[in-house]
Design a protein around this motif. Structure first.
Motif, short mmCIF file in Angstrom:
data_model
loop_
_atom_site.label_atom_id
_atom_site.label_comp_id
_atom_site.label_asym_id
_atom_site.label_seq_id
_atom_site.Cartn_x
_atom_site.Cartn_y
_atom_site.Cartn_z
N LEU A 54 -26.50 -87.80 52.32
CA LEU A 54 -26.63 -87.17 51.01
C LEU A 54 -28.09 -86.87 50.65
O LEU A 54 -28.37 -86.20 49.65
N ARG A 55 -29.01 -87.41 51.45
CA ARG A 55 -30.44 -87.22 51.19
C ARG A 55 -30.81 -87.66 49.76
O ARG A 55 -31.50 -86.96 49.01
N LYS A 56 -30.31 -88.84 49.41
CA LYS A 56 -30.60 -89.41 48.09
C LYS A 56 -30.98 -90.86 48.25
O LYS A 56 -30.64 -91.51 49.25
N ALA A 57 -31.64 -91.41 47.22
CA ALA A 57 -31.97 -92.83 47.22
C ALA A 57 -30.70 -93.64 47.01
O ALA A 57 -29.81 -93.22 46.24
N PRO A 58 -30.57 -94.78 47.65
CA PRO A 58 -29.37 -95.61 47.48
C PRO A 58 -29.08 -95.93 46.02
O PRO A 58 -27.91 -95.91 45.61
N ARG A 59 -30.12 -96.21 45.22
CA ARG A 59 -29.84 -96.57 43.83
C ARG A 59 -29.21 -95.40 43.07
O ARG A 59 -28.30 -95.60 42.25
N ALA A 60 -29.68 -94.19 43.32
CA ALA A 60 -29.11 -93.03 42.64
C ALA A 60 -27.64 -92.86 43.01
O ALA A 60 -26.79 -92.55 42.15
N VAL A 80 -25.41 -101.88 38.91
CA VAL A 80 -26.21 -101.32 39.99
C VAL A 80 -27.49 -102.14 40.13
O VAL A 80 -28.26 -102.29 39.18
N ALA A 81 -27.72 -102.67 41.31
CA ALA A 81 -28.93 -103.44 41.57
C ALA A 81 -30.09 -102.48 41.87
O ALA A 81 -29.87 -101.35 42.32
N PRO A 82 -31.32 -102.88 41.62
CA PRO A 82 -32.47 -102.00 41.88
C PRO A 82 -32.53 -101.49 43.31
O PRO A 82 -33.01 -100.37 43.56
N ASN A 83 -32.03 -102.26 44.27
CA ASN A 83 -32.12 -101.82 45.67
C ASN A 83 -30.95 -100.94 46.10
O ASN A 83 -30.91 -100.46 47.22
N GLY A 84 -29.94 -100.76 45.21
CA GLY A 84 -28.84 -99.88 45.54
C GLY A 84 -27.51 -100.56 45.79
O GLY A 84 -26.49 -99.88 46.02
N TYR A 85 -27.47 -101.86 45.74
CA TYR A 85 -26.19 -102.55 45.83
C TYR A 85 -25.35 -102.26 44.59
O TYR A 85 -25.88 -102.11 43.48
N LEU A 86 -24.04 -102.24 44.79
CA LEU A 86 -23.11 -102.28 43.66
C LEU A 86 -22.68 -103.74 43.52
O LEU A 86 -22.00 -104.28 44.40
N ASN A 87 -23.09 -104.38 42.43
CA ASN A 87 -22.73 -105.77 42.19
C ASN A 87 -21.49 -105.84 41.30
O ASN A 87 -21.49 -105.29 40.19
N VAL A 88 -20.47 -106.51 41.80
CA VAL A 88 -19.19 -106.56 41.11
C VAL A 88 -19.01 -107.95 40.50
O VAL A 88 -19.09 -108.97 41.21
N PHE A 89 -18.78 -107.99 39.18
CA PHE A 89 -18.55 -109.24 38.47
C PHE A 89 -17.08 -109.31 38.07
O PHE A 89 -16.56 -108.41 37.41
#
Length: 684
Positions: A54-60, A80-89
């Motif tokens: 996608l040529r995008k930053a992981p966080r975006a 959304v974590a700063p590094n691009g993870y999706l954190n699920v609670f």
């Protein structure tokens, strides 16, 4: 359980990604458990894998995904974590209540029938410690497969026509000059499997004194395989009595079977003849016309297979005598020399099929490729009330389940038979059954030895002094040197009983004996599972039986402690498990928001991962992962127990949430123990 929720999160994220990025192939991605709860209860990595296409930053990408996912049942929020993870609670109160009440969506079950063959002890002497790892691994494999919903058929292969049985016959007929009637009378008056243990060692020594005596073995083996004579009658008597002794020993370990498969029936029902015709028709075997193997039907060994050890010149060619069930009879044959050819003898020059040939026929039958079947009869009833069936070549009984016709086969056999098991797959591939060859799985493992302390305590003769002593003691069934499983169980039970008395002097004799028996079995089974299967085990009684550390009794003690908490809660406040769960709805749930290392939510979440761990175990066939998971859960519970009072907690909401969590952890720890064949005593 965690897997259904992980699959639901995975499906929701996948759906959102496909809607957002319809022109991009969605790659495989994981729904992981983060290292700490502050990072969420689950984490999704998809944004990293989509960054390049996608040529995008992981966080975006993660921000777009989080906005598109929508509500997920059981999930409180997605960040959304700063590094691009999706954190699920997760919705923690709903999760704990649903798990504790059993309101969990079932995981999709596999409908592919699986055969697990294990134990397979030569029926010529008592079962010994060398067989323990095979039976424990095989039984645990069957349990975890059933836990996942897989239809499982457990088989125990009985080599009733092998050289080991022939050797015991030689002992009775030649060394002791006994008739069939006299052996039958003896079997009724002595511990027969123990008697044959000593007799087998005597026969081995008799051969070693004069190698020409092996001709007696060869003649006895021919009579045994041909059948319809006094030798075969005596062999059938010996096998029946020894098999029943083995089954009784395994029942003490809570190990059972669906079918006993007798090698003799493979011959009598012409299974081998049919398989031989198929192999010849496809050019998988050919007749050797010259050289040391002249007159033998052989199979070429594919590149990568180990060299054979087919022994000696005909007619005393002698195959290696490694037990299928992981015994210690795999020493160098008495007349053997290593074969440097790249061919394996399937039928000897004297017309006798080697046991790898019979194994090939049996493997074909397991997959339903022979076009014929055994007859069956009811062998007896097992401890759980189920019927144990056995193959027969005459007088079959009606009502037998549809045995065989599996999609996948696990043969639990020690690593020394890796080469022979590879030949089974090679035969299937040669005949065009590539899928069956891939699903013909050799579940291998290394052997069991004894610590010097344990060997001495069990009466094992000390090693002769030498310049260099091994750090363990090897066993040898041929020489009569080893530890019988029943003797080991008796000793462990006595030691456990003494510990139970020390801790609970008020227990009755029956209560004490039952608990001690369960502790002894737990000590053995956990010890056999906690090491990587590629590692040699050095069994030590004191280490296995300890109530502290990485042991089966430690797991039992944690589960018993959890149960005691709930019992006290009911005795003091009249709150049963059902009462606790019924009063949770609407209660403040700040008890589940803690971030301490041993807080209640971390404990509950870890307990919910049992199905995820089992899934990993089945894929890796590494049961040490299950053992270590259960041990870690017990440790986490004990830490929680010491930090968080329950019965004495003043706030009712905290008391109830903690009690619900402890009840759920106890249930999950008990399930994990059951998968390993470990029962939880009422008291310890």
């Amino acid at each position: 359980m965690m897997l259904p929720l992980q699959r639901l999160v995975h499906a929701s994220v996948t759906d959102a990604a496909r809607r957002l990025f319809p022109t991009v192939d969605i790659p495989a991605f994981a729904v992981e458990v983060p290292p700490t709860r502050t990072l969420g209860d689950l984490a999704v990595t998809l944004a990293f894998q989509l960054a390049r296409p996608l040529r995008k930053a992981p966080r975006a990408i993660a921000q777009e995904l989080a906005a598109a996912i929508g509500p997920i049942p059981g999930v409180g929020r997605v960040e959304v974590a700063p590094n691009g993870y999706l954190n699920v609670f997760l919705d923690r109160p709903a999760f704990l209540i649903g798990q504790a009440r059993g309101e969990v969506a079932p995981s999709p079950s596999e409908q592919e029938k699986t055969i697990v063959e294990h134990t397979a002890i030569n029926p010529n002497k008592a079962a010994h410690i060398g067989h323990l790892r095979n039976a424990t691994l095989g039984d645990t494999l069957g349990r975890v497969l059933r836990f996942r919903g897989t239809p499982v058929e457990v088989q125990n292969y009985i080599d009733d026509t092998g050289v080991q049985v022939a050797d015991v016959i030689v002992g009775f007929t030649t060394l002791e000059a006994r008739s069939v009637a006299q052996v039958r009378e003896l079997a009724a008056t002595v511990r027969f499997d123990y008697y044959c243990w000593d007799l087998y060692a005597r026969v081995t020594e008799w051969y070693e004194q004069d190698k020409s005596r092996l001709a007696v073995r060869a003649e006895t083996l021919h009579h045994l395989e041909r059948g319809g004579n006094a030798v075969a009658e005596m062999g059938a008597l010996i096998v029946d009595r020894i098999v029943r002794a083995h089954l009784a020993t395994m029942a003490r370990l809570d190990i059972g079977y669906d079918l006993l498969t007798y090698e003799g029936d493979i011959l009598r029902l012409q299974f081998w003849a049919r398989a031989f015709d198929i192999l010849k028709a496809h050019g998988a075997v050919f007749l050797r016309s010259e050289g040391r193997l002249a007159g033998c039907w052989v199979m070429r060994i594919e590149d990568g297979a180990e060299k054979d050890e087919e022994a000696g010149p005909p007619p005393l060619e002698e195959e290696p005598t490694v037990e299928r069930g992981g015994g210690d009879d795999g020493e160098t044959p008495l007349t053997g020399e290593a074969d440097t050819t790249r061919e394996k003898v399937i039928v000897r020059s004297n017309g006798v099929v080697t046991y790898v040939g019979k194994d090939i026929a049996n493997q074909f039958w397991k997959f339903g490729l022979l076009g014929r079947d055994f007859l069956y009869h009811r062998f007896g009833h097992q401890a759980d009330g189920s019927t144990l069936w056995a193959t027969t070549s005459t007088d079959g009984a009606g009502g037998a389940p549809p045995f065989g016709h599996a999609v996948r086969i696990y043969n639990v056999i020690d690593s020394r038979q890796m080469y022979l098991q590879a030949l089974l797959s090679q035969a299937l591939r040669t005949l065009g059954y590539a899928g069956e060859a891939e699903r013909s799985i050799h579940f291998s493992y290394e052997m069991v030895a004894l610590s010097h302390t344990t060997a001495a305590e069990l009466g094992y003769p000390p090693e002769e002094s030498s310049g260099h002593r091994k750090p363990f003691v090897e066993v040898s069934g041929r020489k009569g040197l080893g530890v019988k499983i029943d003797d080991l169980l008796d000793l462990l039970t006595d030691k456990a009983s003494a510990e139970v008395v020390r801790r609970n002097p008020e227990t009755t004799v029956d209560q004490r004996r039952r608990a001690a028996t369960q502790i002894a079995v737990a000590a053995i089974r956990y010890f056999m599972l906690k090491f990587s299967r590629g590692k040699l085990i050095v069994f030590d009684i004191e280490e296995a039986l300890s109530f502290e550390g990485e042991t089966g009794p430690y797991l039992q003690y944690a589960a018993v402690r959890a149960g005691n908490i709930l019992v006290k809660l009911k005795e003091r406040e009249g709150l049963s498990d059902a009462d606790v769960l019924a009063r949770l709805d609407g209660l403040p749930a700040d008890e589940l928001d803690g971030s301490e290392a041993h807080d209640l939510w971390a404990l509950v979440l870890e307990a919910s991962r049992l199905d995820e761990i089992v899934d990993q175990v089945v894929r890796s066939l590494e049961f040490s992962s299950l053992a270590k998971y259960a041990f870690g859960l017990a440790q986490r519970f004990n830490a929680f127990y010491h930090q968080s009072p329950i019965v004495n907690e003043e706030r009712l909401d905290r008391k109830l949430w903690r009690a619900a969590g402890v009840g759920y952890v106890r249930a999950q720890l008990t399930r994990a123990c059951d998968l390993m064949g470990i029962a939880v005593p009422a008291r310890m």
